[in-house]
Motif scaffolding. Structure first.
Motif, PDB file in Angstrom:
ATOM      1  N   ARG A  62      85.664  47.541 -62.086  1.00 15.48           N
ATOM      2  CA  ARG A  62      85.069  47.357 -63.412  1.00 15.48           C
ATOM      3  C   ARG A  62      84.400  48.642 -63.886  1.00 15.48           C
ATOM      4  O   ARG A  62      84.538  49.041 -65.045  1.00 15.48           O
ATOM      5  N   LYS A  63      83.660  49.297 -63.003  1.00 17.39           N
ATOM      6  CA  LYS A  63      82.965  50.520 -63.399  1.00 17.39           C
ATOM      7  C   LYS A  63      83.946  51.641 -63.714  1.00 17.39           C
ATOM      8  O   LYS A  63      83.787  52.351 -64.717  1.00 17.39           O
ATOM      9  N   ASP A  68      86.339  55.059 -67.785  1.00 11.07           N
ATOM     10  CA  ASP A  68      87.515  55.823 -68.202  1.00 11.07           C
ATOM     11  C   ASP A  68      87.920  55.496 -69.634  1.00 11.07           C
ATOM     12  O   ASP A  68      88.185  56.392 -70.433  1.00 11.07           O
ATOM     13  N   ILE A  69      87.935  54.225 -69.991  1.00 12.54           N
ATOM     14  CA  ILE A  69      88.418  53.865 -71.321  1.00 12.54           C
ATOM     15  C   ILE A  69      87.392  54.222 -72.387  1.00 12.54           C
ATOM     16  O   ILE A  69      87.748  54.625 -73.501  1.00 12.54           O
ATOM     17  N   ALA A  70      86.091  54.109 -72.068  1.00  7.52           N
ATOM     18  CA  ALA A  70      85.056  54.457 -73.044  1.00  7.52           C
ATOM     19  C   ALA A  70      85.049  55.953 -73.333  1.00  7.52           C
ATOM     20  O   ALA A  70      84.777  56.378 -74.459  1.00  7.52           O
ATOM     21  N   GLN A  71      85.358  56.753 -72.291  1.00 10.02           N
ATOM     22  CA  GLN A  71      85.369  58.207 -72.447  1.00 10.02           C
ATOM     23  C   GLN A  71      86.752  58.746 -72.799  1.00 10.02           C
ATOM     24  O   GLN A  71      86.936  59.950 -72.901  1.00 10.02           O
ATOM     25  N   ARG A  72      87.726  57.806 -72.982  1.00 12.97           N
ATOM     26  CA  ARG A  72      89.109  58.181 -73.250  1.00 12.97           C
ATOM     27  C   ARG A  72      89.626  59.190 -72.231  1.00 12.97           C
ATOM     28  O   ARG A  72      90.261  60.193 -72.570  1.00 12.97           O
ATOM     29  N   GLY A  73      89.326  58.878 -70.959  1.00 16.31           N
ATOM     30  CA  GLY A  73      89.670  59.804 -69.887  1.00 16.31           C
ATOM     31  C   GLY A  73      91.150  59.882 -69.589  1.00 16.31           C
ATOM     32  O   GLY A  73      91.643  60.903 -69.106  1.00 16.31           O
ATOM     33  N   ALA A  75      92.865  58.346 -67.228  1.00 23.12           N
ATOM     34  CA  ALA A  75      93.213  58.347 -65.807  1.00 23.12           C
ATOM     35  C   ALA A  75      94.242  57.284 -65.460  1.00 23.12           C
ATOM     36  O   ALA A  75      94.950  57.415 -64.459  1.00 23.12           O
ATOM     37  N   PHE A  76      94.317  56.222 -66.271  1.00 19.97           N
ATOM     38  CA  PHE A  76      95.183  55.096 -65.934  1.00 19.97           C
ATOM     39  C   PHE A  76      96.130  54.772 -67.089  1.00 19.97           C
ATOM     40  O   PHE A  76      95.767  54.866 -68.256  1.00 19.97           O
ATOM     41  N   ASP A  77      97.344  54.359 -66.708  1.00 18.10           N
ATOM     42  CA  ASP A  77      98.320  53.883 -67.697  1.00 18.10           C
ATOM     43  C   ASP A  77      98.269  52.376 -67.851  1.00 18.10           C
ATOM     44  O   ASP A  77      98.638  51.835 -68.895  1.00 18.10           O
ATOM     45  N   ILE A  78      97.837  51.694 -66.803  1.00 18.08           N
ATOM     46  CA  ILE A  78      97.687  50.243 -66.810  1.00 18.08           C
ATOM     47  C   ILE A  78      96.377  49.925 -66.107  1.00 18.08           C
ATOM     48  O   ILE A  78      96.082  50.484 -65.053  1.00 18.08           O
ATOM     49  N   MET A  79      95.605  49.010 -66.700  1.00 11.95           N
ATOM     50  CA  MET A  79      94.323  48.615 -66.124  1.00 11.95           C
ATOM     51  C   MET A  79      94.316  47.120 -65.848  1.00 11.95           C
ATOM     52  O   MET A  79      94.858  46.337 -66.631  1.00 11.95           O
ATOM     53  N   THR A  80      93.673  46.739 -64.776  1.00 13.85           N
ATOM     54  CA  THR A  80      93.441  45.328 -64.493  1.00 13.85           C
ATOM     55  C   THR A  80      92.064  44.965 -65.040  1.00 13.85           C
ATOM     56  O   THR A  80      91.052  45.454 -64.540  1.00 13.85           O
ATOM     57  N   ILE A  81      92.047  44.137 -66.074  1.00 12.70           N
ATOM     58  CA  ILE A  81      90.805  43.749 -66.727  1.00 12.70           C
ATOM     59  C   ILE A  81      90.807  42.231 -66.908  1.00 12.70           C
ATOM     60  O   ILE A  81      91.722  41.559 -66.453  1.00 12.70           O
ATOM     61  N   GLY A  82      89.784  41.707 -67.574  1.00 16.17           N
ATOM     62  CA  GLY A  82      89.668  40.260 -67.659  1.00 16.17           C
ATOM     63  C   GLY A  82      89.400  39.750 -69.055  1.00 16.17           C
ATOM     64  O   GLY A  82      89.542  40.456 -70.055  1.00 16.17           O
ATOM     65  N   PRO A 301      95.845  50.893 -71.853  1.00 17.78           N
ATOM     66  CA  PRO A 301      94.883  51.626 -72.681  1.00 17.78           C
ATOM     67  C   PRO A 301      95.591  52.406 -73.781  1.00 17.78           C
ATOM     68  O   PRO A 301      96.727  52.875 -73.607  1.00 17.78           O
ATOM     69  N   ALA A 302      94.910  52.528 -74.907  1.00 13.17           N
ATOM     70  CA  ALA A 302      95.510  53.207 -76.053  1.00 13.17           C
ATOM     71  C   ALA A 302      95.873  54.649 -75.739  1.00 13.17           C
ATOM     72  O   ALA A 302      96.796  55.211 -76.330  1.00 13.17           O
ATOM     73  N   GLY A 303      95.177  55.255 -74.780  1.00 14.00           N
ATOM     74  CA  GLY A 303      95.394  56.667 -74.487  1.00 14.00           C
ATOM     75  C   GLY A 303      96.511  56.977 -73.517  1.00 14.00           C
ATOM     76  O   GLY A 303      96.744  58.158 -73.199  1.00 14.00           O
ATOM     77  N   THR A 304      97.239  55.973 -73.044  1.00  9.65           N
ATOM     78  CA  THR A 304      98.325  56.274 -72.113  1.00  9.65           C
ATOM     79  C   THR A 304      99.384  57.145 -72.779  1.00  9.65           C
ATOM     80  O   THR A 304      99.681  57.007 -73.962  1.00  9.65           O
ATOM     81  N   ARG A 305      99.998  58.002 -71.973  1.00 14.44           N
ATOM     82  CA  ARG A 305     101.098  58.833 -72.475  1.00 14.44           C
ATOM     83  C   ARG A 305     102.446  58.155 -72.296  1.00 14.44           C
ATOM     84  O   ARG A 305     103.468  58.677 -72.737  1.00 14.44           O
ATOM     85  N   HIS A 306     102.443  56.987 -71.655  1.00 15.70           N
ATOM     86  CA  HIS A 306     103.704  56.304 -71.358  1.00 15.70           C
ATOM     87  C   HIS A 306     103.625  54.840 -71.787  1.00 15.70           C
ATOM     88  O   HIS A 306     103.790  53.928 -70.958  1.00 15.70           O
TER      89      HIS A 306
END
Length: 436
Positions: A62-63, A68-73, A75-82, A301-306
């Protein structure tokens, strides 16, 4: 021959170099580990995609993904969220809508979970497995003690059973409950207890309600159950540890996520598999909000490149075909549950999953839009779907854990929790902050 072999090796090397790498952040729960094992089928069918896994415990996941998503980092193309993150992040433009094709059959998804992952009818995350909460218990121990367990027991009934069955000399604890602090750990359970005693986090004016009688009753009972009838150091235990304790025959009662039933009823993974029974989460003065609702879901995430490659994997991993694949490879006892209505209509699944009826009842009783007996301005049962909640929930969870460990008196813990929550909510505009 050498020329052909060299050409084949060169082609393979070129393809590997050109393959799109998807970085997937996920949780270290059993169904997700199974997904990683079976993902080879996806890679074989999609040789232009390679998967890289980042597997974390719930709190760390969660952290990491929130930061990562708040800072538009990126790092991930797919996230496990709820169900908590999806509507908030989707409305902020942080997630890509999935817009699955008709063959995906989004209408087959469990209604409350599909609604919780959608905004204006568009799906922003796909549920990999869904869960409510229910009471799991040792039928043999209850029978030997001449006790029964109704389908929807009261908390007082649960307390009496836990007291009668608590036998630490034989290595059996009366009840096992989450104690590790965190908004998704101890506060998931505590909030449903508060709900069942007629409480809520906030009233309709967004005023905190933590210094009220329902909160005192719920936490006093929670502390009593674990300190008198629970395992040692309960404030350090969460789902994985409790599942292992129950499967080893150490817990008479366990209230937790419905997904746990798959392991504790599997003889290859549980020493008490044939003795397990199921009931709905206990109630205090009401059953409303007593069963939580959650879905570990895959989002892009909106920032994924793929984005297209990520969408291809998300829809594959949450499809009917994937459930059928798990059934073929590992058996119906290991399929992800709580997501598709068709799973619960499958006779092979029903013949294997002894908890199916109780699980489905729990899922259908958990309404995110009606979480509490008094009117509340928020959605979410074991969470409040506002951006401030993770910090608030973690802070209150720490105070509850301190009360459980005997480091803080209950009234003092609730007073500090009320004050801290009031500070966190200062300046909030109730007219614009609702997340319905």
């Amino acid at each position: 021959m050498r020329a052909l072999l060299a050409a084949a090796l060169l082609a393979a090397a070129t393809l590997a170099h050109a393959a799109t790498e998807l970085v997937i952040a996920t949780v270290d729960n059993g169904p997700m580990i199974e997904m990683q094992r079976l993902a080879r089928h996806f890679e074989q069918a999609n040789p232009d995609i390679r998967l890289k896994w980042v597997t974390l415990d719930e709190g760390t996941l969660r952290k990491r993904v929130s930061e990562d998503i708040a800072q538009r980092g990126g790092a991930f193309d797919i996230m496990t969220i709820g169900l908590y993150e999806t509507p908030i992040w989707g409305r902020r433009g942080w997630l890509r809508p999935l817009d699955p094709q008709a063959a995906y059959d989004a209408a087959d998804l469990v209604p409350f979970i599909r609604e919780g992952l959608s905004i204006d009818g568009r799906l922003y995350a796909a549920p990999f497995y869904g869960e409510s909460s229910m009471l799991m218990f040792r039928r043999d121990l209850l029978a030997a003690a001449g006790l029964d367990m109704p389908n929807r027991p009261s908390w007082e009934h649960v307390r009496r059973v836990a007291e009668r069955l608590h036998d630490p000399a034989r290595g059996v604890y009366g009840i096992c409950l989450r104690g590790r602090p965190g908004w998704g750990d101890n506060m998931a359970l505590v909030t449903t207890m508060v709900n069942s005693f007629g409480g809520q986090w906030f009233d309709m004016a967004w005023q905190p309600r933590l210094d009220t009688e329902p909160w005192r009753r719920a936490i006093a009972l929670y502390v009593e159950l674990l300190r008198r009838f629970g395992p040692p150091q309960p404030e350090s235990l969460s789902f994985n540890e409790l599942q292992a304790l129950f499967g080893a025959g150490r817990c008479a009662l366990w209230l937790d996520a419905t997904i746990g039933a798959a392991v504790i009823t599997d003889p290859s993974r549980s020493s008490v598999a044939r003795h397990v029974g199921f009931a709905q989460a206990p109630s205090g003065v009401t059953a409303r909000g007593a069963n939580w609702l959650w879905a570990w879901s895959l989002a892009i995430p909106a920032g994924t490149r793929h984005p297209e490659a990520a969408r291809r994997f998300v829809l594959w991993a949450t499809s009917k075909d994937y459930i059928a694949l798990v059934a073929r490879e590992a058996g119906w006892a290991r399929v992800p549950t709580g997501t598709r209505q068709s799973t619960y209509a499958n006779l092979d699944f029903l013949a294997t999953a002894r908890a199916a009826a109780a699980e489905l009842q729990a899922l259908h009783s958990a309404d995110l839009k009606l979480p509490t007996l008094p009117p509340s301005p928020y959605t979410g049962i074991q969470f409040v779907a506002i951006p401030e909640f993770p910090a608030i929930g973690d802070a209150v969870g720490t105070l509850v854990a301190e009360a459980l460990a005997g480091r803080r008196r209950l009234d003092a813990a609730l007073a500090v929790a009320q004050q801290a929550t009031q500070r966190a909510m200062t300046g909030r505009n109730a007219n614009t902050s609702k997340t319905r």
